[in-house]
Scaffold this active site. Structure first.
Site, PDB file in Angstrom:
ATOM      1  N   ASP A   6      36.528  34.981  49.933  1.00  0.00           N
ATOM      2  CA  ASP A   6      35.176  35.477  50.172  1.00  0.00           C
ATOM      3  C   ASP A   6      34.243  34.362  50.618  1.00  0.00           C
ATOM      4  O   ASP A   6      34.583  33.179  50.556  1.00  0.00           O
ATOM      5  CB  ASP A   6      34.621  36.167  48.920  1.00  0.00           C
ATOM      6  CG  ASP A   6      35.056  35.496  47.626  1.00  0.00           C
ATOM      7  OD1 ASP A   6      34.978  34.257  47.558  1.00  0.00           O
ATOM      8  OD2 ASP A   6      35.471  36.197  46.697  1.00  0.00           O
TER       9      ASP A   6
ATOM     10  N   ASP B 173      35.235  42.667  33.933  1.00  0.00           N
ATOM     11  CA  ASP B 173      35.210  44.091  34.269  1.00  0.00           C
ATOM     12  C   ASP B 173      36.366  44.485  35.177  1.00  0.00           C
ATOM     13  O   ASP B 173      36.409  45.597  35.696  1.00  0.00           O
ATOM     14  CB  ASP B 173      33.878  44.474  34.917  1.00  0.00           C
ATOM     15  CG  ASP B 173      33.595  43.685  36.195  1.00  0.00           C
ATOM     16  OD1 ASP B 173      34.426  42.835  36.572  1.00  0.00           O
ATOM     17  OD2 ASP B 173      32.528  43.909  36.806  1.00  0.00           O
TER      18      ASP B 173
ATOM     19  N   GLU C 226      33.980  44.887  43.005  1.00  0.00           N
ATOM     20  CA  GLU C 226      33.505  45.313  41.694  1.00  0.00           C
ATOM     21  C   GLU C 226      34.045  46.709  41.373  1.00  0.00           C
ATOM     22  O   GLU C 226      34.560  47.408  42.249  1.00  0.00           O
ATOM     23  CB  GLU C 226      31.972  45.325  41.680  1.00  0.00           C
ATOM     24  CG  GLU C 226      31.320  43.991  42.024  1.00  0.00           C
ATOM     25  CD  GLU C 226      31.419  42.963  40.907  1.00  0.00           C
ATOM     26  OE1 GLU C 226      31.799  43.355  39.776  1.00  0.00           O
ATOM     27  OE2 GLU C 226      31.117  41.783  41.153  1.00  0.00           O
TER      28      GLU C 226
END
Length: 259
Positions: A66, A135, A142
Protein backbone atom coordinates in the site's frame (compact mmCIF):
# COMPACT_ATOMS: atom_id res chain seq x y z
CA UNK A 1 -3.19 -23.40 5.67
CA UNK A 2 -0.24 -24.32 7.85
CA UNK A 3 -0.06 -22.74 11.30
CA UNK A 4 3.40 -22.62 12.85
CA UNK A 5 3.47 -21.81 16.57
CA UNK A 6 6.80 -20.64 17.97
CA UNK A 7 7.69 -19.91 21.57
CA UNK A 8 8.92 -16.34 21.10
CA UNK A 9 8.68 -13.44 18.64
CA UNK A 10 12.36 -13.88 17.75
CA UNK A 11 11.69 -17.49 16.73
CA UNK A 12 8.76 -16.31 14.62
CA UNK A 13 10.98 -13.76 12.87
CA UNK A 14 13.66 -16.38 12.24
CA UNK A 15 11.16 -18.82 10.72
CA UNK A 16 9.77 -16.14 8.41
CA UNK A 17 13.31 -15.17 7.40
CA UNK A 18 13.98 -18.85 6.60
CA UNK A 19 10.99 -18.89 4.25
CA UNK A 20 12.01 -15.69 2.46
CA UNK A 21 15.65 -16.81 2.25
CA UNK A 22 14.54 -19.98 0.49
CA UNK A 23 12.87 -17.97 -2.26
CA UNK A 24 15.79 -15.56 -2.57
CA UNK A 25 18.36 -18.36 -2.86
CA UNK A 26 16.29 -20.17 -5.48
CA UNK A 27 15.77 -16.79 -7.21
CA UNK A 28 15.06 -14.63 -8.94
CA UNK A 29 12.35 -13.93 -6.36
CA UNK A 30 9.50 -11.46 -6.37
CA UNK A 31 8.77 -10.45 -2.78
CA UNK A 32 5.62 -8.86 -1.40
CA UNK A 33 6.68 -6.53 1.41
CA UNK A 34 4.51 -5.24 4.24
CA UNK A 35 5.17 -2.35 6.59
CA UNK A 36 4.14 -2.25 10.25
CA UNK A 37 5.72 -3.80 13.31
CA UNK A 38 5.05 -7.49 12.56
CA UNK A 39 7.70 -8.07 9.85
CA UNK A 40 10.40 -5.86 11.40
CA UNK A 41 12.20 -8.70 13.16
CA UNK A 42 12.23 -10.73 9.97
CA UNK A 43 13.65 -7.80 8.01
CA UNK A 44 16.40 -7.36 10.60
CA UNK A 45 17.22 -11.08 10.45
CA UNK A 46 17.34 -11.05 6.64
CA UNK A 47 19.63 -8.00 6.73
CA UNK A 48 21.89 -9.84 9.19
CA UNK A 49 22.06 -12.86 6.89
CA UNK A 50 22.92 -10.58 3.97
CA UNK A 51 25.64 -8.87 6.01
CA UNK A 52 27.14 -11.97 7.63
CA UNK A 53 26.35 -14.80 5.20
CA UNK A 54 26.15 -13.03 1.86
CA UNK A 55 22.44 -13.59 1.24
CA UNK A 56 22.12 -11.97 -2.19
CA UNK A 57 19.04 -9.90 -3.06
CA UNK A 58 20.44 -8.43 -6.28
CA UNK A 59 18.16 -10.54 -8.50
CA UNK A 60 15.06 -9.98 -6.37
CA UNK A 61 12.31 -7.48 -6.91
CA UNK A 62 9.58 -6.34 -4.55
CA UNK A 63 6.07 -4.91 -4.49
CA UNK A 64 4.57 -3.01 -1.54
CA UNK A 65 1.08 -3.61 -0.20
CA UNK A 66 0.00 0.00 0.00
CA UNK A 67 0.86 3.69 -0.20
CA UNK A 68 -0.62 6.97 0.99
CA UNK A 69 -2.46 9.06 -1.59
CA UNK A 70 -1.00 12.53 -2.09
CA UNK A 71 2.20 11.91 -0.14
CA UNK A 72 5.42 12.30 -2.16
CA UNK A 73 7.43 9.12 -2.52
CA UNK A 74 10.35 10.99 -0.94
CA UNK A 75 8.37 11.87 2.21
CA UNK A 76 9.87 10.08 5.20
CA UNK A 77 6.46 8.60 6.07
CA UNK A 78 5.59 7.30 2.62
CA UNK A 79 5.51 3.54 2.78
CA UNK A 80 8.18 3.44 0.07
CA UNK A 81 10.51 5.45 2.34
CA UNK A 82 9.57 3.36 5.37
CA UNK A 83 10.34 0.05 3.65
CA UNK A 84 13.64 1.48 2.47
CA UNK A 85 14.70 2.50 5.97
CA UNK A 86 13.45 -0.74 7.56
CA UNK A 87 14.75 -3.22 5.01
CA UNK A 88 15.79 -2.31 1.47
CA UNK A 89 18.67 -0.01 2.40
CA UNK A 90 20.17 -2.80 4.54
CA UNK A 91 20.47 -5.37 1.72
CA UNK A 92 21.62 -5.27 -1.90
CA UNK A 93 18.12 -4.81 -3.33
CA UNK A 94 18.12 -1.98 -5.88
CA UNK A 95 15.40 0.59 -5.13
CA UNK A 96 14.55 0.63 -8.85
CA UNK A 97 13.35 -2.94 -8.35
CA UNK A 98 11.04 -1.97 -5.45
CA UNK A 99 7.62 -0.78 -6.61
CA UNK A 100 4.77 0.80 -4.67
CA UNK A 101 1.44 2.22 -5.79
CA UNK A 102 1.91 5.78 -7.05
CA UNK A 103 0.10 7.96 -4.54
CA UNK A 104 0.78 11.02 -6.68
CA UNK A 105 -0.58 9.57 -9.92
CA UNK A 106 -2.40 12.19 -12.03
CA UNK A 107 -5.07 9.52 -12.60
CA UNK A 108 -5.42 8.10 -9.13
CA UNK A 109 -8.63 6.24 -10.01
CA UNK A 110 -6.73 4.15 -12.57
CA UNK A 111 -3.57 3.68 -10.50
CA UNK A 112 -4.85 0.50 -8.88
CA UNK A 113 -5.37 -1.22 -12.23
CA UNK A 114 -1.94 -0.05 -13.39
CA UNK A 115 -0.32 -1.46 -10.25
CA UNK A 116 -2.08 -4.81 -10.59
CA UNK A 117 -0.91 -4.94 -14.21
CA UNK A 118 2.69 -4.24 -13.12
CA UNK A 119 2.54 -7.15 -10.67
CA UNK A 120 1.18 -9.44 -13.37
CA UNK A 121 3.81 -8.29 -15.88
CA UNK A 122 6.52 -9.19 -13.34
CA UNK A 123 5.13 -12.72 -13.19
CA UNK A 124 3.27 -12.27 -9.91
CA UNK A 125 4.48 -12.29 -6.32
CA UNK A 126 6.26 -15.41 -5.10
CA UNK A 127 5.91 -14.80 -1.36
CA UNK A 128 3.79 -12.10 0.28
CA UNK A 129 4.44 -11.08 3.89
CA UNK A 130 1.37 -9.97 5.84
CA UNK A 131 0.54 -8.60 9.25
CA UNK A 132 -2.98 -8.68 10.66
CA UNK A 133 -4.94 -6.03 12.52
CA UNK A 134 -6.85 -6.71 15.70
CA UNK A 135 -10.03 -6.48 13.58
CA UNK A 136 -8.69 -8.93 11.02
CA UNK A 137 -7.68 -6.40 8.38
CA UNK A 138 -4.76 -7.01 6.03
CA UNK A 139 -3.22 -4.16 4.07
CA UNK A 140 -5.86 -1.46 4.37
CA UNK A 141 -8.68 -3.91 3.66
CA UNK A 142 -10.82 -3.13 6.68
CA UNK A 143 -13.84 -5.23 7.73
CA UNK A 144 -16.44 -5.05 4.99
CA UNK A 145 -13.91 -5.16 2.16
CA UNK A 146 -14.90 -7.34 -0.78
CA UNK A 147 -13.07 -10.67 -0.68
CA UNK A 148 -12.27 -10.36 -4.40
CA UNK A 149 -11.25 -6.68 -4.29
CA UNK A 150 -8.43 -5.29 -6.41
CA UNK A 151 -5.87 -2.56 -5.71
CA UNK A 152 -7.91 0.61 -5.14
CA UNK A 153 -8.27 3.81 -3.13
CA UNK A 154 -9.61 3.42 0.40
CA UNK A 155 -10.59 6.10 2.90
CA UNK A 156 -8.77 5.89 6.22
CA UNK A 157 -10.95 5.81 9.30
CA UNK A 158 -10.54 8.67 11.72
CA UNK A 159 -9.17 6.22 14.28
CA UNK A 160 -6.52 5.05 11.83
CA UNK A 161 -5.53 8.65 11.13
CA UNK A 162 -5.29 9.33 14.86
CA UNK A 163 -3.23 6.17 15.35
CA UNK A 164 -0.83 7.21 12.58
CA UNK A 165 -0.55 10.82 13.74
CA UNK A 166 2.43 9.91 15.93
CA UNK A 167 4.49 9.54 12.76
CA UNK A 168 3.58 13.03 11.51
CA UNK A 169 3.80 16.56 12.90
CA UNK A 170 0.05 16.54 13.54
CA UNK A 171 -3.07 14.59 12.66
CA UNK A 172 -3.82 17.23 10.02
CA UNK A 173 -0.79 16.00 8.07
CA UNK A 174 -2.02 12.40 7.91
CA UNK A 175 -3.51 11.66 4.47
CA UNK A 176 -7.19 10.76 4.28
CA UNK A 177 -6.75 8.13 1.58
CA UNK A 178 -4.49 5.22 0.74
CA UNK A 179 -3.96 2.95 -2.24
CA UNK A 180 -4.00 -0.66 -1.08
CA UNK A 181 -3.75 -4.01 -2.76
CA UNK A 182 -7.14 -5.65 -2.61
CA UNK A 183 -7.84 -9.03 -1.08
CA UNK A 184 -8.11 -10.50 -4.57
CA UNK A 185 -4.76 -9.01 -5.56
CA UNK A 186 -3.07 -10.27 -2.39
CA UNK A 187 -4.54 -13.71 -2.97
CA UNK A 188 -2.80 -14.00 -6.34
CA UNK A 189 0.60 -14.27 -4.62
CA UNK A 190 1.81 -17.86 -4.76
CA UNK A 191 2.62 -18.06 -1.04
CA UNK A 192 1.10 -15.96 1.76
CA UNK A 193 3.05 -15.69 5.02
CA UNK A 194 1.19 -14.09 7.93
CA UNK A 195 3.09 -12.90 11.00
CA UNK A 196 1.56 -12.10 14.39
CA UNK A 197 2.69 -11.69 17.99
CA UNK A 198 0.96 -11.20 21.31
CA UNK A 199 -2.42 -11.77 22.94
CA UNK A 200 -3.76 -8.66 21.25
CA UNK A 201 -3.75 -10.53 17.94
CA UNK A 202 -5.08 -13.84 19.29
CA UNK A 203 -8.76 -13.28 18.48
CA UNK A 204 -7.97 -12.03 14.99
CA UNK A 205 -5.78 -15.05 14.28
CA UNK A 206 -8.48 -17.42 15.52
CA UNK A 207 -11.11 -15.70 13.39
CA UNK A 208 -8.89 -15.73 10.30
CA UNK A 209 -7.82 -19.37 10.62
CA UNK A 210 -10.78 -21.09 12.27
CA UNK A 211 -13.73 -18.75 11.92
CA UNK A 212 -16.21 -18.45 9.06
CA UNK A 213 -15.14 -17.01 5.72
CA UNK A 214 -16.48 -13.48 5.96
CA UNK A 215 -15.81 -9.90 4.91
CA UNK A 216 -16.20 -9.12 8.61
CA UNK A 217 -12.73 -10.68 9.04
CA UNK A 218 -10.89 -9.85 5.80
CA UNK A 219 -7.95 -12.14 6.66
CA UNK A 220 -10.32 -15.13 6.62
CA UNK A 221 -10.03 -15.02 2.81
CA UNK A 222 -6.73 -16.86 3.32
CA UNK A 223 -8.76 -20.02 3.96
CA UNK A 224 -9.33 -20.21 0.20
CA UNK A 225 -5.66 -19.87 -0.72
CA UNK A 226 -3.62 -22.87 -1.86
CA UNK A 227 -0.44 -22.01 0.11
CA UNK A 228 -0.60 -20.10 3.39
CA UNK A 229 1.82 -20.20 6.31
CA UNK A 230 0.75 -18.46 9.51
CA UNK A 231 3.73 -17.96 11.83
CA UNK A 232 2.79 -16.83 15.34
CA UNK A 233 4.00 -16.91 18.92
CA UNK A 234 2.30 -18.73 21.78
CA UNK A 235 0.42 -15.62 22.88
CA UNK A 236 -1.08 -15.04 19.43
CA UNK A 237 -2.03 -18.74 19.33
CA UNK A 238 -3.87 -18.63 22.66
CA UNK A 239 -7.39 -18.52 21.15
CA UNK A 240 -6.89 -21.28 18.58
CA UNK A 241 -9.12 -24.29 19.26
CA UNK A 242 -6.85 -26.62 17.28
CA UNK A 243 -3.54 -25.34 18.63
CA UNK A 244 -2.50 -28.75 19.94
CA UNK A 245 -3.05 -30.28 16.52
CA UNK A 246 -1.01 -27.54 14.82
CA UNK A 247 1.87 -28.23 17.22
CA UNK A 248 1.58 -31.98 16.60
CA UNK A 249 1.52 -31.52 12.82
CA UNK A 250 4.61 -29.32 12.93
CA UNK A 251 6.46 -31.78 15.17
CA UNK A 252 5.74 -34.58 12.68
CA UNK A 253 6.27 -32.54 9.53
CA UNK A 254 8.04 -34.70 6.90
CA UNK A 255 11.69 -33.77 6.39
CA UNK A 256 11.10 -33.37 2.65
CA UNK A 257 8.22 -30.92 3.13
CA UNK A 258 9.21 -27.27 3.23
CA UNK A 259 7.07 -24.37 4.38
Amino acid sequence: MEIVIRQTPSEVSSTVADIVEGYVRRGPATLGLATGSSPLGSYRELARRHRESGLDFSDARAFLLDEYVGLPKSHDQSYFSVIRSEFVDHVNLDTDRVLSPNGESPDIAEEGARYDAAIAEAGGVDVQLLGIGTDGHIGFNEPGSALTSRTRVKTLTEQTRLDNARFFDSVDDVPHHVLTQGLGTIGEARHLVMIAFGKGKAEAIAAAAEGPLSAFCPASVMQLHRHVTVVIDEAAASKLQLADYYRYALEHKPSWQSF
